[in-house]
Design an enzyme around this catalytic site. Sequence first.
Site, PDB file in Angstrom:
ATOM      1  N   ILE A  42       0.838  -1.204   0.000  1.00 41.24           N
ATOM      2  CA  ILE A  42       0.000   0.000   0.000  1.00 41.24           C
ATOM      3  C   ILE A  42       0.871   1.251   0.000  1.00 41.24           C
ATOM      4  O   ILE A  42       0.666   2.177  -0.777  1.00 41.24           O
ATOM      5  CB  ILE A  42      -0.969  -0.005   1.198  1.00 41.24           C
ATOM      6  CG1 ILE A  42      -1.962  -1.152   1.056  1.00 41.24           C
ATOM      7  CG2 ILE A  42      -1.687   1.334   1.329  1.00 41.24           C
ATOM      8  CD1 ILE A  42      -2.799  -1.409   2.292  1.00 41.24           C
ATOM      9  N   ILE A 154      -4.182   4.490   7.229  1.00 36.64           N
ATOM     10  CA  ILE A 154      -4.675   3.447   6.327  1.00 36.64           C
ATOM     11  C   ILE A 154      -5.089   2.257   7.185  1.00 36.64           C
ATOM     12  O   ILE A 154      -4.278   1.636   7.848  1.00 36.64           O
ATOM     13  CB  ILE A 154      -3.590   3.009   5.314  1.00 36.64           C
ATOM     14  CG1 ILE A 154      -2.987   4.225   4.586  1.00 36.64           C
ATOM     15  CG2 ILE A 154      -4.163   1.989   4.339  1.00 36.64           C
ATOM     16  CD1 ILE A 154      -3.959   5.060   3.798  1.00 36.64           C
ATOM     17  N   LYS A 158     -11.168  -5.251   8.214  1.00 32.72           N
ATOM     18  CA  LYS A 158     -11.179  -6.171   9.354  1.00 32.72           C
ATOM     19  C   LYS A 158     -11.315  -5.435  10.689  1.00 32.72           C
ATOM     20  O   LYS A 158     -11.528  -6.052  11.722  1.00 32.72           O
ATOM     21  CB  LYS A 158      -9.927  -7.037   9.340  1.00 32.72           C
ATOM     22  CG  LYS A 158      -9.948  -8.025   8.182  1.00 32.72           C
ATOM     23  CD  LYS A 158      -8.635  -8.769   8.060  1.00 32.72           C
ATOM     24  CE  LYS A 158      -8.660  -9.757   6.919  1.00 32.72           C
ATOM     25  NZ  LYS A 158      -9.003  -9.174   5.618  1.00 32.72           N
TER      26      LYS A 158
END
Length: 191
Positions: A42, A154, A158
């Site tokens: 990411i 970020i 979950k």
Amino acid sequence: EIFKDVNIDDLLTRDKVVVDLEGIAETVRGKHVLVTGAGGSIGSELCRQLHRFAPESLIMLDRDESALQGVQLSIEGRSLLDSRDLVVACIRDRERMAEVFAEHRPHVVFHAAALKHLPLLEMHPDEGWKTNVGGTANVLDLAVEYGVTHFVNISTDKAAQPTSVLGETKRLAEQLTAEAATRADGTYISV
């Protein structure tokens, strides 16, 4: 006609996300931008995208020097590891992070550094807590102290109704980000 052309948007079970590229460009153009976890999947993609918006400096921080080399190569076409904007540091180390903030004085922080592999975190939960919660707290506290105007944590899906160590630690990171927003002058969000 029985069959219709399938568009990828038809397969998504959620609304399409529309990204305000001009808004992002205005937020980072000419600013000092710090990306934690810059060598990860990411973080490295964030760095490649942010580079296009001409920040004054793009500070890429990771604890993995090989990962930093890879992201520098993908952005600059070379990987000499010769820039002060490449920072080897671990977010768990508050003293080291304080040095980074003091040197670079970021205006904008994209916090992508985290342990994210669910099976490993289930086997080694303390490591997840140290990085995802403790490390995030370090970065947030320094961001508030140094007057960061935009902080983007970020997170992960979950974190919603967490049932794993990963989800629990990222949910706490979201809560820490929301709490920091009450102390900061800028915008602090989790995505």
